[in-house]
Each structure stands twice: as C-alpha cells, then as structure tokens.
Scaffold this active site. Structure first.
Site, PDB file in Angstrom:
ATOM      1  N   ASP A  30     -34.434 -24.116  44.336  1.00 17.62           N
ATOM      2  CA  ASP A  30     -33.517 -25.142  43.835  1.00 17.62           C
ATOM      3  C   ASP A  30     -34.165 -26.524  43.965  1.00 17.62           C
ATOM      4  O   ASP A  30     -33.982 -27.399  43.116  1.00 17.62           O
ATOM      5  CB  ASP A  30     -32.199 -25.093  44.622  1.00 17.62           C
ATOM      6  CG  ASP A  30     -31.010 -25.571  43.818  1.00 17.62           C
ATOM      7  OD1 ASP A  30     -31.217 -26.214  42.777  1.00 17.62           O
ATOM      8  OD2 ASP A  30     -29.867 -25.312  44.238  1.00 17.62           O
ATOM      9  N   HIS A 218     -22.800 -23.101  48.764  1.00 16.03           N
ATOM     10  CA  HIS A 218     -24.008 -23.751  48.235  1.00 16.03           C
ATOM     11  C   HIS A 218     -23.603 -25.156  47.777  1.00 16.03           C
ATOM     12  O   HIS A 218     -23.119 -25.343  46.673  1.00 16.03           O
ATOM     13  CB  HIS A 218     -24.507 -22.896  47.063  1.00 16.03           C
ATOM     14  CG  HIS A 218     -25.721 -23.401  46.366  1.00 16.03           C
ATOM     15  ND1 HIS A 218     -26.965 -22.834  46.525  1.00 16.03           N
ATOM     16  CD2 HIS A 218     -25.894 -24.389  45.470  1.00 16.03           C
ATOM     17  CE1 HIS A 218     -27.840 -23.454  45.758  1.00 16.03           C
ATOM     18  NE2 HIS A 218     -27.215 -24.411  45.105  1.00 16.03           N
ATOM     19  N   CYS A 251     -30.343 -29.566  39.623  1.00 12.80           N
ATOM     20  CA  CYS A 251     -30.356 -28.534  38.592  1.00 12.80           C
ATOM     21  C   CYS A 251     -30.763 -29.201  37.292  1.00 12.80           C
ATOM     22  O   CYS A 251     -30.116 -30.158  36.861  1.00 12.80           O
ATOM     23  CB  CYS A 251     -28.985 -27.878  38.449  1.00 12.80           C
ATOM     24  SG  CYS A 251     -28.959 -26.666  37.107  1.00 12.80           S
TER      25      CYS A 251
HETATM   26  P1  HMG Z   1     -32.515 -17.525  25.583  1.00 14.17           P
HETATM   27  O1  HMG Z   1     -33.349 -18.496  24.853  1.00 14.17           O
HETATM   28  O2  HMG Z   1     -31.106 -17.312  25.102  1.00 14.17           O
HETATM   29  O3  HMG Z   1     -33.249 -16.125  25.668  1.00 14.17           O
HETATM   30  O4  HMG Z   1     -32.484 -17.974  27.099  1.00 14.17           O
HETATM   31  P2  HMG Z   1     -33.231 -14.887  24.704  1.00 14.17           P
HETATM   32  O5  HMG Z   1     -32.620 -13.752  25.430  1.00 14.17           O
HETATM   33  O6  HMG Z   1     -32.644 -15.271  23.377  1.00 14.17           O
HETATM   34  O7  HMG Z   1     -34.805 -14.626  24.494  1.00 14.17           O
HETATM   35  C1  HMG Z   1     -35.617 -15.579  23.789  1.00 14.17           C
HETATM   36  C2  HMG Z   1     -37.074 -15.404  24.194  1.00 14.17           C
HETATM   37  O8  HMG Z   1     -37.225 -15.730  25.571  1.00 14.17           O
HETATM   38  C3  HMG Z   1     -37.600 -13.967  24.047  1.00 14.17           C
HETATM   39  O9  HMG Z   1     -38.986 -14.072  23.693  1.00 14.17           O
HETATM   40  C4  HMG Z   1     -37.497 -13.418  25.441  1.00 14.17           C
HETATM   41  O10 HMG Z   1     -38.440 -12.386  25.723  1.00 14.17           O
HETATM   42  C5  HMG Z   1     -37.831 -14.649  26.270  1.00 14.17           C
HETATM   43  P3  HMG Z   1     -39.476 -13.757  22.186  1.00 14.17           P
HETATM   44  O11 HMG Z   1     -39.011 -12.349  21.944  1.00 14.17           O
HETATM   45  O12 HMG Z   1     -38.761 -14.763  21.350  1.00 14.17           O
HETATM   46  O13 HMG Z   1     -40.939 -13.978  22.289  1.00 14.17           O
HETATM   47  N1  HMG Z   1     -37.197 -14.557  27.584  1.00 14.17           N
HETATM   48  C6  HMG Z   1     -37.844 -14.657  28.752  1.00 14.17           C
HETATM   49  N2  HMG Z   1     -39.123 -14.888  29.067  1.00 14.17           N
HETATM   50  C7  HMG Z   1     -39.443 -14.896  30.384  1.00 14.17           C
HETATM   51  N3  HMG Z   1     -38.535 -14.688  31.371  1.00 14.17           N
HETATM   52  C8  HMG Z   1     -37.253 -14.476  31.089  1.00 14.17           C
HETATM   53  C9  HMG Z   1     -36.866 -14.462  29.738  1.00 14.17           C
HETATM   54  N4  HMG Z   1     -35.674 -14.271  29.132  1.00 14.17           N
HETATM   55  C10 HMG Z   1     -35.891 -14.338  27.829  1.00 14.17           C
HETATM   56  N5  HMG Z   1     -36.374 -14.246  32.071  1.00 14.17           N
HETATM   57  C11 HMG Z   1     -32.242 -17.548  29.447  1.00 14.17           C
HETATM   58  C12 HMG Z   1     -31.685 -17.282  28.059  1.00 14.17           C
HETATM   59  C13 HMG Z   1     -31.208 -17.048  30.442  1.00 14.17           C
HETATM   60  C14 HMG Z   1     -33.524 -16.770  29.607  1.00 14.17           C
HETATM   61  C15 HMG Z   1     -32.500 -19.080  29.612  1.00 14.17           C
HETATM   62  O14 HMG Z   1     -31.320 -19.725  29.329  1.00 14.17           O
HETATM   63  C16 HMG Z   1     -32.980 -19.433  30.981  1.00 14.17           C
HETATM   64  O15 HMG Z   1     -34.096 -19.121  31.363  1.00 14.17           O
HETATM   65  N6  HMG Z   1     -32.109 -20.123  31.771  1.00 14.17           N
HETATM   66  C17 HMG Z   1     -32.438 -20.445  33.150  1.00 14.17           C
HETATM   67  C18 HMG Z   1     -31.906 -21.800  33.522  1.00 14.17           C
HETATM   68  C19 HMG Z   1     -32.171 -22.056  34.986  1.00 14.17           C
HETATM   69  O16 HMG Z   1     -33.039 -21.468  35.599  1.00 14.17           O
HETATM   70  N7  HMG Z   1     -31.372 -22.986  35.563  1.00 14.17           N
HETATM   71  C20 HMG Z   1     -31.497 -23.344  36.948  1.00 14.17           C
HETATM   72  C21 HMG Z   1     -31.035 -22.269  37.894  1.00 14.17           C
HETATM   73  S1  HMG Z   1     -29.268 -22.231  38.100  1.00 14.17           S
HETATM   74  C22 HMG Z   1     -28.957 -23.394  39.363  1.00 14.17           C
HETATM   75  O17 HMG Z   1     -29.829 -24.151  39.729  1.00 14.17           O
HETATM   76  C23 HMG Z   1     -27.610 -23.392  40.021  1.00 14.17           C
HETATM   77  C24 HMG Z   1     -27.633 -22.779  41.429  1.00 14.17           C
HETATM   78  O18 HMG Z   1     -28.509 -23.508  42.279  1.00 14.17           O
HETATM   79  C25 HMG Z   1     -26.231 -22.799  42.025  1.00 14.17           C
HETATM   80  C26 HMG Z   1     -25.514 -24.155  41.929  1.00 14.17           C
HETATM   81  O19 HMG Z   1     -26.082 -25.184  42.374  1.00 14.17           O
HETATM   82  O20 HMG Z   1     -24.373 -24.154  41.428  1.00 14.17           O
HETATM   83  C27 HMG Z   1     -28.102 -21.314  41.410  1.00 14.17           C
HETATM   84 MG    MG Z   2     -28.023 -25.382  43.289  1.00 14.44          MG
END
Ligand code: HMG
Ligand code: MG
Length: 309
Positions: A30, A218, A251
C-alpha cells in the site's frame, strides 16, 4: 539514530482490550504503490527483510495487478523471486482476477488478498468493474486459490466514506463484506481508503457483522483519526490491524487517500496498553528512517519523527 527523551510509553492495561494483536504490515504494497517514482526491487527486498527482522510476521509484499494500472508494483515477479522466505513470516499479495492468480501461483505465493469495493464508483475506478461484476471477477479467484490450499483475505474499500459518493451506509459494507466472506475468504479487512472514519462509525460498521473474529481494520490517516479508530476497533474485539511502516501509503485510484496508519504509531499505543505484538520498535523506526532516506522525504509518522530525531 540520535538521542531521544522518552523511548517507551508507560504501560497501563485498558479494560476489555485484546491480549495480543497481529499487525498486518502493508508498507511494501500500500505504501510503495503510491510513490511517484518506482522503488528499485533491491530496496523493496531490503525493506521487507528489515521489517521481518523487526519482528513483523505478516508482510504484504506486492500486487499481481495490471502493470499499467500500478507501475510501481510491476516488478512483482522479480520481487517474489528475490524474497527470502522465513519460518513464521507470511508474505500475502494482492490479486484481483484469474490472470493475477496465475501469476501469483507461478511465483510460489501461498497467501493472497482480493480487494473489493463497498461503492459502485470505486469498483469502477479501481477495478474497471461494476459493483456486481467485481464478485464475478473474485469468485473463480477465491475458489481456485482455496483448491490450491492458499489462504485468502478480502478487503473492502470505502467502508466509511467515498470521495465520489460521500456517505456509505454500514449496511452496504456488511452486505459486500459478507458476500466476500461467503466465497471462502478467511478474513475481511475493512478499509477506510480515504481516512475519513471516526470512532463511532467504526463501532457501527463492525457491530453490523455477526462476529468480529474474522475482521481486520485498515485505516488511512488523512484526517488524523487512524489511531482513535484503531482503539475503537480493539474495544470491539478486533485483533488484526493493518498499518504501514513509517506511515507510507495511499491509493493511486483514490486521490484523497494519504498514508496508512503508521506501524510505529500503532506499536507505541499497543505498548502503552500492554497489548503484545512481537515488534521491536527501535528496529522498526530505524527501518522507516532508512526508507525515508531512500524516498527522499521525512516519514509522516509522529513516532518515527520523535524517535529517529
Ligand atoms: P481491465 O483492464 O478491466 O482488465 O483491468 P481485463 O480483464 O479487461 O484485461 C485487459 C488486459 O489486461 C488483458 O491483456 C489481460 O491479460 C491483462 P490483453 O489480453 O489485452 O493483452 N490483465 C493483466 N495483466 C497482468 N496482471 C493482471 C491482469 N489482469 C488483466 N492481474 C484489473 C482490471 C483488475 C486488472 C485492473 O483494474 C487492475 O489491475 N486494478 C488494480 C488497481 C489497484 O491495484 N489498486 C490499488 C490496490 S486497492 C487499495 O489500495 C485499497 C486497499 O489498500 C484497501 C483500502 O485502503 O481501502 C486494499
Ligand atoms: Mg489502503
């Protein structure tokens, strides 16, 4: 480290508080996901190693998310390859979908966390899914991970307020959280993503769940409430608290989110309350001071500033 006037708080046990708390350290994930620059993988590995040396036993290491969405953690495979696994230390990683699970399994991960949203807008901004679609994305992840014998945590973000939607009803948090737990997750971490919660609200949200036994909290510290909110959660019986060394964090998909509750600030309070946690505060402070130098700015943690001089 320079001299300091007071090195430890006086201990006075509070009534109705747990004997022991598990600190779920999120600094490497994070914290570093929100840095404007990408931290070198060797620095991340040393950071994790030093945190383990300081006694932290749950170290959230990285995320197997899309590298374009979070470029700061695009080195997840390299990081896992370089990680020295230790007896008694768990290194969970964030996994949003099956592609992420494939990557995590290939890297030898044994503990994952899915991360859902309590609100429609944040589900869209953080996951590119509607609120309902997020469950369809997570279901095969949890079921496959469980079949592979992995431990699965679930996060719910925006439990106490959302920068686009404003107030979030506790019942909505309970409904989303219960759906995630029912998939087979062993723990649910209630996220105050933008740090707006206050203690009464914490009690109201936690009180909406049938048990606290599988809940964690959290808190981000945007409005300086993270420690008060943690105390409220401890009084409700919560025994797992997320925090980040030196107060790193935020985030990238929630602009108003600042750092997490600093682990040092948490440890100071737990020491004062006589609650066990297993962390060596001096070693932790030295690690956060070292990391602050690498990042080129002082730690926002009050305890780090007080103790590191
Ligand atoms: P998307 O663009 O909708 O993905 O993203 P998709 O399913 O349409 O796939 C598109 C392309 O991405 C495909 O490739 C997939 O293979 C590839 P193509 O076929 O076009 O060549 N792909 C990936 N590649 C590598 N690793 C993957 C992956 N998934 C798809 N995992 C997705 C959807 C969920 C992947 C995107 O929105 C994403 O990565 N989001 C993450 C955001 C994030 O990490 N945010 C921060 C964490 S949350 C947080 O901090 C809160 C927390 O701390 C708690 C709080 O504080 O409340 C936990
Ligand atoms: Mg967080």
């Amino acid at each position: 480290m320079t001299a300091r006037s007071v090195g430890l708080p006086s201990t006075v046990r509070g009534d109705g508080l747990p004997e022991r708390v598990t600190i779920w350290e999120v600094g490497a994930r994070d914290g570093l996901q929100n840095e404007s620059s990408v931290v070198d993988v060797a620095v991340k590995l040393e950071f994790l190693d030093r945190l383990a040396d300081a006694g932290l036993s749950v170290l959230e290491a990285t995320s197997f998310v899309h590298p374009k969405w979070v470029p700061q953690l695009a080195d997840a495979e390299q990081l896992l390859a370089g990680l020295k696994q230790r007896e008694g230390v768990s290194y969970p990683v964030l996994v949003p979908n099956e592609r992420g699970l494939d990557r995590a399994l290939a890297a030898g991960v044994r503990h994952i966390a899915i991360f859902g949203s309590a609100t429609e807008t944040f589900a869209n901004k953080n996951l590119n899914r509607t609120l309902d679609e997020q469950f369809a994305m997570f279901e095969p992840v949890v079921s496959r991970a469980r079949t592979e014998g992995l431990d699965v945590r679930a996060y719910v973000s925006m439990c106490f307020g959302d920068p686009w939607e404003g107030h979030v009803e506790p019942a909505q948090v309970v409904s989303v959280g219960t759906r995630l737990l029912d998939m087979g997750c062993s723990q649910l971490s209630l996220g105050d993503t933008i740090g707006v919660a206050t203690p009464g609200q914490v009690e109201a949200v936690i009180g909406g769940f049938p048990t606290v036994d599988n809940l964690a909290v959290h808190f981000h510290d945007t409005y300086g409430q993270a420690l008060s909110n943690t105390l409220a959660a401890l009084r409700c019986g919560v025994t797992t608290v997320d925090s980040s060394a030196g107060g790193l964090g935020g985030c990238p998909y929630a602009e108003s989110a600042t750092g997490n509750l600093a682990t040092e600030d948490l440890v100071w309070m737990l020491d004062g309350l006589g609650i066990q946690h297993g962390v060596n505060l001096d070693a932790l402070v030295a690690t956060s001071a070292w990391m602050a130098e690498r990042l080129g700015r002082p730690s926002p943690s009050r305890v780090v500033r007080a103790l590191a001089g």
